[in-house]
Design a protein around this motif. Structure first.
Motif, PDB file in Angstrom:
ATOM      1  N   SER A   1      -5.839   3.602 -16.719  1.00 28.20           N
ATOM      2  CA  SER A   1      -6.335   4.526 -15.703  1.00 28.20           C
ATOM      3  C   SER A   1      -7.057   5.686 -16.390  1.00 28.20           C
ATOM      4  O   SER A   1      -6.916   5.922 -17.598  1.00 28.20           O
ATOM      5  CB  SER A   1      -5.177   5.049 -14.848  1.00 28.20           C
ATOM      6  OG  SER A   1      -4.338   5.893 -15.624  1.00 28.20           O
TER       7      SER A   1
ATOM      8  N   THR B   1       3.221  -2.975 -17.026  1.00 24.54           N
ATOM      9  CA  THR B   1       2.589  -1.685 -16.795  1.00 24.54           C
ATOM     10  C   THR B   1       3.147  -0.684 -17.782  1.00 24.54           C
ATOM     11  O   THR B   1       4.342  -0.651 -18.035  1.00 24.54           O
ATOM     12  CB  THR B   1       2.832  -1.217 -15.356  1.00 24.54           C
ATOM     13  OG1 THR B   1       2.300  -2.180 -14.460  1.00 24.54           O
ATOM     14  CG2 THR B   1       2.139   0.113 -15.105  1.00 24.54           C
TER      15      THR B   1
ATOM     16  N   SER C   1       3.074   3.494 -18.996  1.00 21.72           N
ATOM     17  CA  SER C   1       2.741   4.860 -18.636  1.00 21.72           C
ATOM     18  C   SER C   1       2.801   5.730 -19.888  1.00 21.72           C
ATOM     19  O   SER C   1       3.547   5.453 -20.825  1.00 21.72           O
ATOM     20  CB  SER C   1       3.709   5.399 -17.582  1.00 21.72           C
ATOM     21  OG  SER C   1       5.012   5.492 -18.117  1.00 21.72           O
TER      22      SER C   1
ATOM     23  N   LEU D   1       2.997   9.691  -9.916  1.00 20.12           N
ATOM     24  CA  LEU D   1       2.270   9.850 -11.170  1.00 20.12           C
ATOM     25  C   LEU D   1       1.507  11.174 -11.201  1.00 20.12           C
ATOM     26  O   LEU D   1       1.442  11.847 -12.228  1.00 20.12           O
ATOM     27  CB  LEU D   1       1.302   8.680 -11.357  1.00 20.12           C
ATOM     28  CG  LEU D   1       1.945   7.324 -11.656  1.00 20.12           C
ATOM     29  CD1 LEU D   1       0.904   6.219 -11.644  1.00 20.12           C
ATOM     30  CD2 LEU D   1       2.659   7.357 -12.994  1.00 20.12           C
ATOM     31  N   ILE D   2       0.925  11.521 -10.049  1.00 23.73           N
ATOM     32  CA  ILE D   2       0.210  12.799  -9.984  1.00 23.73           C
ATOM     33  C   ILE D   2       1.182  13.953 -10.190  1.00 23.73           C
ATOM     34  O   ILE D   2       0.892  14.929 -10.892  1.00 23.73           O
ATOM     35  CB  ILE D   2      -0.507  12.927  -8.630  1.00 23.73           C
ATOM     36  CG1 ILE D   2      -1.646  11.905  -8.538  1.00 23.73           C
ATOM     37  CG2 ILE D   2      -1.059  14.336  -8.446  1.00 23.73           C
ATOM     38  CD1 ILE D   2      -2.311  11.847  -7.182  1.00 23.73           C
TER      39      ILE D   2
ATOM     40  N   HIS E   1       2.249   1.730  -3.387  1.00 19.33           N
ATOM     41  CA  HIS E   1       1.191   2.190  -4.282  1.00 19.33           C
ATOM     42  C   HIS E   1       0.918   3.685  -4.069  1.00 19.33           C
ATOM     43  O   HIS E   1       0.734   4.437  -5.036  1.00 19.33           O
ATOM     44  CB  HIS E   1      -0.083   1.386  -4.041  1.00 19.33           C
ATOM     45  CG  HIS E   1      -1.240   1.818  -4.888  1.00 19.33           C
ATOM     46  ND1 HIS E   1      -1.319   1.556  -6.233  1.00 19.33           N
ATOM     47  CD2 HIS E   1      -2.370   2.516  -4.573  1.00 19.33           C
ATOM     48  CE1 HIS E   1      -2.430   2.062  -6.723  1.00 19.33           C
ATOM     49  NE2 HIS E   1      -3.083   2.647  -5.735  1.00 19.33           N
ATOM     50  N   GLU E   2       0.899   4.095  -2.808  1.00 25.34           N
ATOM     51  CA  GLU E   2       0.686   5.516  -2.521  1.00 25.34           C
ATOM     52  C   GLU E   2       1.832   6.366  -3.071  1.00 25.34           C
ATOM     53  O   GLU E   2       1.606   7.447  -3.627  1.00 25.34           O
ATOM     54  CB  GLU E   2       0.552   5.717  -1.007  1.00 25.34           C
ATOM     55  CG  GLU E   2      -0.717   5.103  -0.428  1.00 25.34           C
ATOM     56  CD  GLU E   2      -0.731   5.160   1.087  1.00 25.34           C
ATOM     57  OE1 GLU E   2       0.287   5.645   1.661  1.00 25.34           O
ATOM     58  OE2 GLU E   2      -1.722   4.727   1.701  1.00 25.34           O
TER      59      GLU E   2
ATOM     60  N   LEU F   1       3.766   5.571  -5.624  1.00 26.63           N
ATOM     61  CA  LEU F   1       3.658   5.571  -7.079  1.00 26.63           C
ATOM     62  C   LEU F   1       2.544   6.499  -7.540  1.00 26.63           C
ATOM     63  O   LEU F   1       2.716   7.253  -8.512  1.00 26.63           O
ATOM     64  CB  LEU F   1       3.396   4.147  -7.580  1.00 26.63           C
ATOM     65  CG  LEU F   1       3.210   3.975  -9.087  1.00 26.63           C
ATOM     66  CD1 LEU F   1       4.445   4.445  -9.837  1.00 26.63           C
ATOM     67  CD2 LEU F   1       2.899   2.523  -9.426  1.00 26.63           C
ATOM     68  N   SER F   2       1.414   6.459  -6.839  1.00 19.70           N
ATOM     69  CA  SER F   2       0.303   7.343  -7.203  1.00 19.70           C
ATOM     70  C   SER F   2       0.711   8.807  -7.060  1.00 19.70           C
ATOM     71  O   SER F   2       0.390   9.631  -7.922  1.00 19.70           O
ATOM     72  CB  SER F   2      -0.915   7.046  -6.319  1.00 19.70           C
ATOM     73  OG  SER F   2      -1.357   5.722  -6.499  1.00 19.70           O
ATOM     74  N   LEU F   3       1.428   9.109  -5.987  1.00 18.28           N
ATOM     75  CA  LEU F   3       1.893  10.483  -5.775  1.00 18.28           C
ATOM     76  C   LEU F   3       2.875  10.896  -6.869  1.00 18.28           C
ATOM     77  O   LEU F   3       2.812  12.012  -7.394  1.00 18.28           O
ATOM     78  CB  LEU F   3       2.545  10.611  -4.402  1.00 18.28           C
ATOM     79  CG  LEU F   3       3.061  12.012  -4.015  1.00 18.28           C
ATOM     80  CD1 LEU F   3       1.912  13.015  -4.020  1.00 18.28           C
ATOM     81  CD2 LEU F   3       3.738  11.974  -2.650  1.00 18.28           C
TER      82      LEU F   3
ATOM     83  N   ARG G   1      -6.467   8.824 -15.995  1.00 24.41           N
ATOM     84  CA  ARG G   1      -5.479   9.797 -16.450  1.00 24.41           C
ATOM     85  C   ARG G   1      -4.866   9.370 -17.778  1.00 24.41           C
ATOM     86  O   ARG G   1      -4.596  10.196 -18.645  1.00 24.41           O
ATOM     87  CB  ARG G   1      -4.393   9.951 -15.380  1.00 24.41           C
ATOM     88  CG  ARG G   1      -3.244  10.891 -15.767  1.00 24.41           C
ATOM     89  CD  ARG G   1      -3.752  12.280 -16.100  1.00 24.41           C
ATOM     90  NE  ARG G   1      -2.650  13.170 -16.470  1.00 24.41           N
ATOM     91  CZ  ARG G   1      -2.807  14.345 -17.076  1.00 24.41           C
ATOM     92  NH1 ARG G   1      -4.037  14.764 -17.382  1.00 24.41           N
ATOM     93  NH2 ARG G   1      -1.764  15.092 -17.377  1.00 24.41           N
TER      94      ARG G   1
ATOM     95  N   ARG H   1       0.838  -1.210   0.000  1.00 22.07           N
ATOM     96  CA  ARG H   1       0.000   0.000   0.000  1.00 22.07           C
ATOM     97  C   ARG H   1       0.869   1.256   0.000  1.00 22.07           C
ATOM     98  O   ARG H   1       0.565   2.239  -0.689  1.00 22.07           O
ATOM     99  CB  ARG H   1      -0.928  -0.002   1.217  1.00 22.07           C
ATOM    100  CG  ARG H   1      -2.123  -0.916   1.073  1.00 22.07           C
ATOM    101  CD  ARG H   1      -3.161  -0.619   2.150  1.00 22.07           C
ATOM    102  NE  ARG H   1      -2.614  -0.791   3.481  1.00 22.07           N
ATOM    103  CZ  ARG H   1      -2.677  -1.933   4.153  1.00 22.07           C
ATOM    104  NH1 ARG H   1      -3.234  -2.996   3.598  1.00 22.07           N
ATOM    105  NH2 ARG H   1      -2.179  -2.025   5.377  1.00 22.07           N
TER     106      ARG H   1
END
Length: 296
Positions: free
Chosen positions: A208, A292, A294, A188-189, A181-182, A184-186, A210, A178
């Motif tokens: 996704s 994956t 991007s 990506l944002i 993942h957080e 990676l999400s940060l 995005r 988790r």
């Protein structure tokens, strides 16, 4: 009585004696055969008993020293049997556990869950699975409790054979996952990229929101399954397809330890956007890989 009559009686007597002697010999021979058969059968049974005792000792040792905690609970959740691993997990001497309700070792906020577990055990014939937390050695341990009705009744009636799995490592791994993942999400944002997850040979694509925003959705009904995969393949810039397919083929064949490819994808308006795909080495089935992608 005449001599002839006496002689006849003597002959009959000798014949009867001979018959009885022969019968006694047959009886004695039969006795020896039965005795020999009983001796052989006794030796065979003794061998079976020794083999059974050895097997029971093997199973007892397996039960006692199994890497998984095993318990036998009665219908009220009272511990009737426990192996050494179970006693070690609960952090209490085995003799003190026997006859003690297991709920006393369950954390307070999960005791209702444990009582519901035992209720379902009494009603079900299939295994009952519950995750809860127990208090052991002054620490809280997350466990998975799997119980099923025993075919053999105990002194207190129906028993439920229960396996207790320590979930500490799994929870730690889930927490780390988790966190990654957080992160990676940060990331990506922050960079504004979108993710596109896909697998072979199922052609299962999961973009996704995005990613769709960057690439542009095709008009009409949303594409799914094989149609989405074909759309994705067709949008790759022709000059980049060969290098990408070659990298993927070498990865699936095991010629490379990782899959890493960069290519361009045509947006819905026809302008290209940069994409990168990567995947870890396939562990078991090299033809069932997952990667994956991007876009930015």
């Amino acid at each position: 009585m005449t001599d002839r009559a006496a002689s006849a009686d003597a002959a009959r007597l000798r014949a009867e004696v001979a018959r009885l002697t022969a019968l006694l010999a047959d009886t004695d021979e039969h006795h020896h055969r039965v005795r020999d058969a009983l001796i052989v059968r006794g030796e065979t049974l003794e061998g079976h008993v020794q083999a059974l005792e050895s097997l029971l000792d093997w199973y007892a040792d397996l039960y006692e020293h199994a890497p998984i905690a095993y318990l036998a609970l009665d219908g009220n959740g009272v511990v009737r049997e426990v192996n050494l691993t179970g006693a070690s997990l609960l952090g209490i001497e085995r003799l003190r556990l026997i006859g003690r309700p297991l709920r006393l070792h369950v954390v307070l906020h999960d005791r209702r869950e444990f009582l519901d577990h035992m209720l379902r055990c009494r009603r079900a014939t299939e295994p009952v699975v519950t995750e809860l937390e127990i208090e052991a050695r002054r620490r809280v341990v997350p466990v998975q409790l799997i119980s099923r009705r025993s075919a053999v009744a105990g002194e207190a009636g129906t028993y439920f054979r229960s396996a207790v799995f320590d979930l500490t490592e799994r929870r730690r791994a889930e927490s780390a996952l988790r966190l990654e993942h957080e992160r990676l999400s940060l990331a990506l944002i922050t960079c504004g990229a979108g993710l596109f997850d896909y697998s072979w040979p199922a052609a299962d694509l999961t973009p996704s929101e995005r990613w769709w925003q960057l690439v542009g959705r095709p008009p009409g009904e949303p594409l799914q399954g094989a149609a989405l995969w074909q759309w994705f393949q067709a949008r790759i810039v022709p000059d980049d397809r060969a290098a990408r397919e070659d990298a993927h083929a070498r990865f699936v064949a095991g010629e490379s330890t990782a899959y890493d490819a960069e290519f361009r994808l045509l947006r819905h308006d026809g302008t290209p956007c940069g994409c990168a795909s990567w995947a870890a080495p396939p562990s078991a089935a090299p033809r069932a890989t997952r990667a994956t992608s991007s876009a930015c």
